[in-house]
Design a protein around this motif. Structure first.
Motif, PDB file in Angstrom:
ATOM      1  N   GLU A 176      43.821  27.009  43.161  1.00  0.00           N
ATOM      2  CA  GLU A 176      45.229  26.859  43.523  1.00  0.00           C
ATOM      3  C   GLU A 176      46.088  26.467  42.320  1.00  0.00           C
ATOM      4  O   GLU A 176      47.279  26.781  42.266  1.00  0.00           O
ATOM      5  N   ARG A 177      45.467  25.810  41.354  1.00  0.00           N
ATOM      6  CA  ARG A 177      46.224  25.302  40.217  1.00  0.00           C
ATOM      7  C   ARG A 177      46.218  26.248  39.016  1.00  0.00           C
ATOM      8  O   ARG A 177      46.996  26.060  38.074  1.00  0.00           O
ATOM      9  N   VAL A 178      45.342  27.259  39.055  1.00  0.00           N
ATOM     10  CA  VAL A 178      45.203  28.075  37.857  1.00  0.00           C
ATOM     11  C   VAL A 178      45.491  29.559  38.081  1.00  0.00           C
ATOM     12  O   VAL A 178      45.946  30.250  37.160  1.00  0.00           O
ATOM     13  N   VAL A 179      45.230  30.076  39.292  1.00  0.00           N
ATOM     14  CA  VAL A 179      45.327  31.528  39.506  1.00  0.00           C
ATOM     15  C   VAL A 179      46.744  32.040  39.259  1.00  0.00           C
ATOM     16  O   VAL A 179      46.951  33.023  38.535  1.00  0.00           O
ATOM     17  N   ARG A 180      47.740  31.397  39.862  1.00  0.00           N
ATOM     18  CA  ARG A 180      49.116  31.882  39.696  1.00  0.00           C
ATOM     19  C   ARG A 180      49.549  31.821  38.236  1.00  0.00           C
ATOM     20  O   ARG A 180      50.180  32.750  37.712  1.00  0.00           O
ATOM     21  N   SER A 195      49.474  35.749  44.780  1.00  0.00           N
ATOM     22  CA  SER A 195      50.089  35.417  43.495  1.00  0.00           C
ATOM     23  C   SER A 195      50.708  36.655  42.860  1.00  0.00           C
ATOM     24  O   SER A 195      51.794  36.585  42.267  1.00  0.00           O
ATOM     25  N   LEU A 196      50.027  37.804  42.977  1.00  0.00           N
ATOM     26  CA  LEU A 196      50.568  39.050  42.438  1.00  0.00           C
ATOM     27  C   LEU A 196      51.874  39.402  43.145  1.00  0.00           C
ATOM     28  O   LEU A 196      52.872  39.767  42.508  1.00  0.00           O
ATOM     29  N   GLU A 197      51.880  39.257  44.458  1.00  0.00           N
ATOM     30  CA  GLU A 197      53.088  39.544  45.235  1.00  0.00           C
ATOM     31  C   GLU A 197      54.232  38.626  44.829  1.00  0.00           C
ATOM     32  O   GLU A 197      55.361  39.080  44.585  1.00  0.00           O
ATOM     33  N   ALA A 235      50.292  44.327  48.275  1.00  0.00           N
ATOM     34  CA  ALA A 235      50.944  43.162  47.663  1.00  0.00           C
ATOM     35  C   ALA A 235      52.012  43.601  46.667  1.00  0.00           C
ATOM     36  O   ALA A 235      53.089  42.995  46.578  1.00  0.00           O
ATOM     37  N   VAL A 236      51.721  44.668  45.915  1.00  0.00           N
ATOM     38  CA  VAL A 236      52.726  45.208  44.971  1.00  0.00           C
ATOM     39  C   VAL A 236      53.942  45.701  45.731  1.00  0.00           C
ATOM     40  O   VAL A 236      55.094  45.394  45.366  1.00  0.00           O
TER      41      VAL A 236
END
Length: 826
Positions: A312-316, A350-352, A438-439
């Protein structure tokens, strides 16, 4: 074959023989028969007769047992035995069989001696540990090897004991099994020895992790030690502390790294790469030195403690870094990371969100409007390519999920592998679809964050593309670019805005012959109506783009009409002597953008020659279509003038307004702004733009001079014929400023869209109520929203206003008992 030596039944010839001290290594060499003889080919045989005296009587069983048992400690200590191995094995054979049946006695002695030997070894090793001698693990492994060799020798000599007494059928452990259990109980399970062994193994693991490389000189020892632990069935006593240490190590190392990432002093993408690197390090280390099972546990531990707990803290952050720097390799690592740590849903979200936020930033500032669509398309291309690259080469799954067998089961491992591969491909396809969605969702949300503007600028971008055409590129690449633009249309909420601007610009391109290709225009209309790539748009917009077909047909009919008019001119030139070289586009008013009549501020007056051309065509058209009436729109008319200057003669393409102004200078060398306005009747702002284009255009088109010089046109300015004009081109066009989508025209188009939306809302409300007859206000609002959202984002407040307006105009009425219920009035 005859024997070379004939031995008697009894003999004392070997009574003087005494076993050597190295009896365990005794052997009898073969006799070289060829020595001293006639050779191997000789047929003569030399006979030797021996008279052997009777030997001593057979040794009693008790003495044989003593001899046998006394050899056990010698075998376990590596010392030579008094009796040969053959004799000891033969003696064991006799004693374990009937009538002696001394197997239990021999077995107990073996057990006792194994425990003594192990106890001695344990004492020795404890002393070594207490004196802090180095190389403990190597010493333990070497000691085990010696122990194993001696036990194997003992098992070989006492082989008949295992065959007759200590065997599985009797439920008694063999000598090898007994020795293994004894070693484990007295040595491995010794608290001091085990603690030292465990600490040394963990210290080795720590050294390798700190060095981030393998310590080859120690790995062979660790591998051998793992094999010993597995044989002793005590492997978990090493593997469990190893996994515990792995957990602690990555908890302690991951936490400060994450804090650095959040503080902005470290890269989130590099942290993801670090986790993946450590996963492979742990996998390789544990596989080589411990076991595949431990490797799996270690990998899961790293993924959980350094990955899943911090996802949760790193992916975005990592995704933002990868997308902002257009680093597909980093994005691929992040994707693999999200799969490994069961955070794919977070990766997708996160991509979205990244795409949504990035587009909001891009389109929120009106200063970015000219670059809005270029930036959006660039981002869309990268997002599509990045997602596609994640699935180009399907990797072998790092951990294959168990596959459920069918009713008849799976016939072979190959069947299982094939089914597992199919399941893996299916999961991959689902992931790809989810990322593509998501895109799309991110682009929809981002473009929907600003009302009207994105749709307007998409239409403008399309207009530029259709004017330029494919250029030096290929038709396929140009069509791909058009498909990209259409995809953006599908992402916008204000599709009616796009349609309004597209229709206006299409009309201009067609009327002014500005389109690169009519075939491309037709292709574009088809794409918007029902192309494969625009299925979503087609379903939402229905037949909204059929006006483009009507426009194209109108132009074809106009071309035919003009040819008929030209034929009439040729047949009766006297009648059309004032008509001039004139062509007109006769259009269906409902299919084209609303071009208003020149009213407020206009008193437009054509020159006599131009007016006569229009009058001649109008009269002829009336004879062809008696029930039709022409309504002229001069905004998009063009004229080709022949200009004579001291430098030469030029053919100049201008707008109708420019032509009317220039023709004034056939009579006067100079005119002020007021005089030009009075004689032409052109509205002030339009006249300013016209004079600017004639006097301040690009070099080689300034046919008028302005006094005083300057960019602004004032009422007192004077304009004169440019006697010194010259141009490198004989034929040229003067840019028509009014042809571009000006801010004023953009404003008018948006205002017209707002008016049209009111009409659409009212028509939708009436249609729904006509079908339902009676409906609550809330259900009516829901139905209207569901219907019109395909074309534009409806405003609930505006819907309520339209309902009130329809009630006032007696299309609807409120229920007398329930004020929230509406009735349709026929």
């Amino acid at each position: 074959m005859a024997s070379l030596i004939l031995l008697p039944s009894t003999s004392d010839a070997f009574k003087a023989y005494k076993p050597s001290k190295n009896a365990h290594a005794d052997f009898i060499s073969a006799v070289d028969l060829s020595r001293g003889g006639r050779g191997s080919g000789s047929k003569e045989i030399k006979t030797v007769r021996l008279n052997v005296a009777a030997g001593p009587s057979i040794q009693p069983a008790k003495d044989q047992l003593t001899t046998l048992l006394s050899a056990i400690p010698e075998l376990l200590s590596g010392k030579p035995t008094i009796k040969s191995y053959h004799l000891l094995s033969h003696t064991c054979h006799k004693l374990v069989l009937q009538p002696h049946t001394l197997g239990p006695t021999i077995y107990e002695r073996v057990k006792e001696e194994l425990e003594k030997s192990a106890s001695t070894l344990a004492r020795e090793w404890r002393g070594s540990i207490m004196t802090r001698e180095g190389g403990w693990l190597a010493k333990l492994v070497d000691g085990w090897k010696r122990w194993e060799e001696r036990v194997n020798l003992l098992s070989a000599v006492f082989v008949y004991l295992d065959r007759v007494y200590s065997n599985p059928s009797n439920g008694i452990a063999s000598i090898a099994e007994l020795s293994t259990a004894t070693f484990g109980r007295l040595i491995w399970e010794n608290e001091l020895i085990f603690q030292k062994t465990r600490d040394e193994v963990l210290a080795w693991a720590t050294r390798e992790r700190e060095a981030s490389s393998s310590l080859a000189d120690q790995r062979s020892t660790i591998t051998a030690l793992s094999s010993i632990a597995k044989l002793l069935s005590t492997f978990k006593t090493l593997s469990e502390p190893y996994i515990d240490l792995t957990t602690t190590h990555y908890q302690e190392n991951a936490s400060p790294l994450i804090e650095s990432v959040e503080a902005g002093s470290a890269s989130a993408a590099k942290y993801v790469g670090w986790v993946l690197e450590k996963v492979e390090e742990e996998r390789e280390r544990a596989t080589v030195c411990l076991s595949a099972e431990v490797a799996g546990e270690a990998v899961d531990t790293v993924r959980r403690t350094a990955g899943q707990e911090y996802a949760e803290r790193v992916v975005r952050k990592a995704l933002d870094e990868s997308m902002d720097s257009a680093d597909t390799a980093a994005l691929g690592r992040l994707y693999q990371f999200s799969i490994d740590v069961d955070s794919f849903a977070l990766f997708s979200k996160s991509l979205e969100c990244h795409l949504e936020d990035r587009l909001k930033t891009l389109i929120s500032d009106p200063k970015n409007d000219p670059q809005m669509i270029d930036g959006t398309l660039k981002l869309k291309r990268f997002a599509d390519e990045a997602v596609s690259s994640l699935f180009k080469a399907e990797p072998t799954p790092s951990k294959v999920d168990s596959v459920l067998e069918g009713a008849n089961g799976l016939k072979s491992q190959e069947d299982k592998d094939n089914k597992g591969e199919l399941e893996f491909k299916k999961v991959n396809r689902n992931r790809q679809f989810e990322l593509e969605e998501a895109v799309r969702t991110g682009f929809k949300a981002g473009l929907g964050s600003r009302q009207n503007a994105p749709a307007e600028w998409i239409a403008k971008h399309l207009d530029v593309a259709m004017r330029k055409g494919q250029g030096s590129g290929t038709e396929a690449s140009f069509n791909a670019h058009l498909d990209e633009i259409i995809a953006l249309v599908g992402f916008t909420k204000d599709k009616d805005v796009f349609k309004a601007f597209y229709s206006t610009q299409l009309a201009k391109r067609l009327l002014l012959s500005k389109s690169a290709s009519d075939d491309m225009e037709r292709n574009m209309i088809v794409k918007l109506q029902n192309g494969e790539l625009t299925l979503r748009i087609s379903a939402e917009m229905g037949e909204e783009y059929t006006s483009g077909d009507v426009m194209m047909k109108d132009l074809q009919l106009s071309e035919t009409l003009v040819k008929s008019y030209q034929s009439a001119q040729a047949k009766d030139p006297e009648h059309f002597k004032d008509a001039g070289n004139f062509t007109a586009n006769v259009l269906t008013e409902s299919a084209w953008p609303a071009y208003p009549l020149l009213k407020d501020g206009w008193n437009f007056q054509l020159t006599p020659s131009l007016q006569s051309s229009i009058d001649a065509f109008t009269s002829w058209y009336a004879t062809q279509h008696k029930n039709r009436q022409l309504s002229w729109r001069f905004q998009l008319a063009t004229v080709t003038l022949s200009g004579r200057f001291p430098s030469g003669r030029y053919e100049i393409g201008v707008s109708l307004f420019q032509a009317v102004v220039l023709l004034l200078f056939n009579e006067e060398d100079s005119l002020d702004f007021a005089a030009i306005k009075q004689r032409t009747g052109i509205e002030s702002q339009e006249l300013i733009r016209t004079l600017q284009s004639l006097s301040m255009g690009r070099k080689g088109t300034r046919v008028l001079l302005k006094k005083p010089p300057g960019k602004e046109v004032n009422p007192t300015d004077v304009f004169a014929w440019n006697k010194g004009f010259s141009s490198e081109r004989i034929k040229f066009k003067i840019n028509q400023i009014q042809q571009d989508m000006s801010a004023e025209e953009s404003k008018k188009t948006n205002e017209q869209v707002a008016i049209d939306r009111v009409s659409v809302l009212e028509a939708t409300i009436v249609r729904i109520m006509k079908a339902r007859k009676k409906l609550s206000l809330q259900l009516l609002i829901d139905a209207v929203v569901s219907d019109v959202v395909k074309r534009f984002p409806p405003d609930v407040k505006e819907i309520k206003k339209r309902v009130e307006s329809l009630i006032e105009r007696e299309f609807l009425m409120r229920d007398e008992e329930e004020r929230g219920v509406l009735h349709y009035l026929a």
